[in-house]
Design a protein around this motif. Structure first.
Motif, PDB file in Angstrom:
ATOM      1  N   SER A 194       0.829  -1.202   0.000  1.00  0.00           N
ATOM      2  CA  SER A 194       0.000   0.000   0.000  1.00  0.00           C
ATOM      3  C   SER A 194       0.868   1.258   0.000  1.00  0.00           C
ATOM      4  CB  SER A 194      -0.988  -0.006   1.175  1.00  0.00           C
ATOM      5  OG  SER A 194      -0.353   0.372   2.346  1.00  0.00           O
ATOM      6  N   GLY A 225       0.674   4.047  -2.836  1.00  0.00           N
ATOM      7  CA  GLY A 225       0.397   5.436  -2.456  1.00  0.00           C
ATOM      8  C   GLY A 225       1.452   6.376  -3.013  1.00  0.00           C
ATOM      9  N   GLU A 269      -0.408  -2.501  -8.051  1.00  0.00           N
ATOM     10  CA  GLU A 269      -1.837  -2.143  -8.015  1.00  0.00           C
ATOM     11  C   GLU A 269      -2.698  -3.395  -7.877  1.00  0.00           C
ATOM     12  OE1 GLU A 269      -3.563   0.520  -8.010  1.00  0.00           O
ATOM     13  OE2 GLU A 269      -2.237   2.142  -8.608  1.00  0.00           O
ATOM     14  N   GLN A 326     -10.855   3.682   2.789  1.00  0.00           N
ATOM     15  CA  GLN A 326     -10.930   3.907   1.345  1.00  0.00           C
ATOM     16  C   GLN A 326     -12.289   3.527   0.775  1.00  0.00           C
ATOM     17  OE1 GLN A 326      -7.593   2.331  -0.841  1.00  0.00           O
ATOM     18  NE2 GLN A 326      -6.149   3.216   0.609  1.00  0.00           N
ATOM     19  N   LYS A 363      -6.395   6.949  -2.041  1.00  0.00           N
ATOM     20  CA  LYS A 363      -5.273   6.004  -1.923  1.00  0.00           C
ATOM     21  C   LYS A 363      -4.004   6.782  -1.665  1.00  0.00           C
ATOM     22  CE  LYS A 363      -5.482   3.914  -5.877  1.00  0.00           C
ATOM     23  NZ  LYS A 363      -5.107   3.082  -7.029  1.00  0.00           N
ATOM     24  N   ASN A 366      -2.986   5.396   1.946  1.00  0.00           N
ATOM     25  CA  ASN A 366      -2.047   4.281   1.823  1.00  0.00           C
ATOM     26  C   ASN A 366      -0.753   4.543   2.554  1.00  0.00           C
ATOM     27  OD1 ASN A 366      -3.757   2.936   0.250  1.00  0.00           O
ATOM     28  ND2 ASN A 366      -2.368   2.596  -1.452  1.00  0.00           N
ATOM     29  N   ASP A 392      -7.431  11.527  -4.991  1.00  0.00           N
ATOM     30  CA  ASP A 392      -7.142  10.642  -6.123  1.00  0.00           C
ATOM     31  C   ASP A 392      -7.676  11.265  -7.407  1.00  0.00           C
ATOM     32  OD1 ASP A 392      -5.807   8.637  -4.832  1.00  0.00           O
ATOM     33  OD2 ASP A 392      -7.626   7.530  -4.318  1.00  0.00           O
ATOM     34  N   ASP A 448      -6.548   7.145 -10.952  1.00  0.00           N
ATOM     35  CA  ASP A 448      -6.264   6.368  -9.739  1.00  0.00           C
ATOM     36  C   ASP A 448      -7.475   5.535  -9.379  1.00  0.00           C
ATOM     37  OD1 ASP A 448      -3.789   7.459  -9.231  1.00  0.00           O
ATOM     38  OD2 ASP A 448      -4.623   9.167  -8.147  1.00  0.00           O
ATOM     39  N   GLY A 499      -7.687   1.516  -9.133  1.00  0.00           N
ATOM     40  CA  GLY A 499      -7.676   0.858  -7.837  1.00  0.00           C
ATOM     41  C   GLY A 499      -9.031   0.794  -7.184  1.00  0.00           C
ATOM     42  N   ALA A 556     -10.060   2.839  -4.645  1.00  0.00           N
ATOM     43  CA  ALA A 556     -10.533   4.036  -3.934  1.00  0.00           C
ATOM     44  C   ALA A 556     -11.862   4.548  -4.482  1.00  0.00           C
ATOM     45  CB  ALA A 556      -9.508   5.129  -4.042  1.00  0.00           C
TER      46      ALA A 556
END
Ligand code: ASP
Length: 444
Positions: A66, A70, A197, A301, A308, A312, A434, A438, A442, A444
């Motif tokens: 993480s 991040g 990721e 999150q 993130k 993170n 984010d 992002d 991911g 988030a």
């Protein structure tokens, strides 16, 4: 009913049942310590096996992955510096505010004034003997020693060994450096970042499964904790001390931190608190910020709207460094013990407590009872200053006086520690939200 609501109800139910079972079926005021330990051990072990071990299994890999995700999402090392700086300022100011609040309360309520320490001596010495080795080891190098250990942890010579030892802090620093290196090599790093990721999403998935074990695990863990302590011990002056800690924790959690979140985070603090309720309940039940960390990351999150980019990195670091509840508790506990012994502390010594309590909380690991051990550092620092002025010092066995109620207070302060981290993640999200990419990449 939504799955999430069902899970919350089940967790609350198991918490309440655990408390009741521990108090009425396990705790026995007449039983010897040995007999109590024997009665609660199977509960402790089963809870550990079914819930804590799976959670702990996630900590090291999740923290490393993480932090890398991040840092690479933030991208720009300069921005990372800004976010890192803001995060540290947040950690230290809130911890100092917590200590100050604790000091004000303990000086107003004065739970230790007029209490005869000799009355508690025999039982306190006995209780202290069980912790003496830990306390002496924790206190050995004083504040400097604790910091040297922290710095060594930050720069491990062998990251694999550090990971095997379970050092979260090592994983954070190695993750930061590795993440920055990936950002610097740009295009060549793209496949590596994609792998990270993917790993991150897989770990988060695993955590969402583990959370479903909580309703079973929490019952056993909480029953064992309450079974060992019993609420009867909360009577008398030690109870008033406990109440002072709890009032302080409540004020910090429900007033100070929400104000920050409202003013600087432009967020409705209580709505946010409800959204991140699961990690707070977990922290309360397990008394471990580290064991709770995977759930804190996932919930902040998925439900708390934290980015993130911010969480993170803020949450893993916060789980080891940012401990508002522990800092507050240490200030109240130490002042209470000095009050009991009729030792008046000057303003300078109170300042000593402020500074060392923050540092000792930073040095405390995110595991049960860690704050109790590093509290010895605070006592030793104040003792040193008292000795320099030719005053009487506080004997270490007095820690035994508050040991009986420590488990329950540990649960309360750990919940505040994790709440402080969650608030930090939300505040830093404003600095580092984010982007659409992002979010598409991911969870988030
Ligand atoms: N149990 C606390 C935590 O994990 C540390 C402490 O003992 O105060 O955050």
């Amino acid at each position: 009913m939504r799955k999430d609501t069902i899970l919350t109800i089940l967790i609350l139910l198991s918490l309440v049942l655990g408390v009741l079972w521990g108090q009425f079926a396990l705790f026995d005021i007449a039983a010897s310590d040995e007999a109590i330990q024997q009665a609660v051990r199977p509960y402790q072990e089963f809870g550990d096996l079914i819930f804590i071990r799976p959670l702990r299994m996630m900590i090291i890999p999740l923290v490393f992955v993480s932090v890398v995700v991040g840092v690479t999402a933030i991208g720009d090392p300069e921005k990372l510096g800004l976010i890192g700086g803001a995060t540290l300022v947040y950690y230290f100011t809130t911890m100092a505010a917590a200590v100050l609040l604790g000091q004000i309360l303990v000086n107003i309520i004065q739970p230790g004034v007029g209490v005869a320490p000799e009355e508690f001596r025999a039982s306190a010495e006995l209780a202290y003997a069980t912790k003496q080795a830990n306390v002496e080891a924790g206190q050995a190098g004083g504040v400097t020693g604790a910091f040297q250990n922290l710095l060594r942890d930050m720069i491990p010579t062998n990251p694999i060994e550090a990971a095997a030892r379970g050092s979260t802090l090592s994983m954070v620093t190695v993750g930061i450096f590795f993440g920055i290196a990936l950002v610097m090599i740009r295009d060549a790093a793209r496949p590596v970042i994609a792998v990270f990721e993917g790993l991150f999403q897989a770990f988060i998935k695993l955590v969402t499964w583990i959370i479903w074990l909580a309703p079973i695990g929490i019952f056993f863990i909480v029953a064992a904790k309450v079974g060992q302590t019993g609420f009867q011990k909360l009577a008398g002056p030690v109870g008033l001390y406990g109440l002072t800690v709890v009032i302080g924790l409540l004020l910090h959690a429900m007033v100070t931190l929400p104000l920050l979140l409202w003013i600087f985070g432009r967020t409705n603090p209580y709505a946010y608190l409800l959204r991140v309720r699961k990690p707070l309940l977990m922290a309360f039940s397990t008394a471990s910020s580290s064991a709770t960390l995977p759930i804190t990351i996932e919930e902040c999150q998925m439900r708390g709207g934290c980015s993130k980019r911010a969480s993170n990195f803020v949450l893993p670091l916060g789980a080891t460094i940012n401990m508002d509840g522990t800092a507050l508790y240490q200030a109240v506990a130490v002042t209470f013990l000095f009050q009991m012994f009729g030792i008046d502390l000057s303003l300078t010594q109170q300042m000593f407590i402020l500074i060392t309590a923050v540092l000792a909380a930073v040095g405390a690991a995110g595991i049960p009872s860690a704050g109790l051990v590093t509290m010895a550092i605070v006592i030793a620092a104040v003792n040193k200053s008292l000795a320099a002025q030719g005053h009487a010092e506080l004997p270490m066995w007095t820690i035994g006086v508050i040991l009986g109620v420590d488990r329950i207070l540990d649960m309360c302060r750990t919940a505040v520690n994790v709440w402080g981290d969650a608030v930090g993640a939300r505040l830093v999200t404003r600095l580092a939200p984010d982007t659409e990419t992002d979010r598409a990449d991911g969870v988030a």
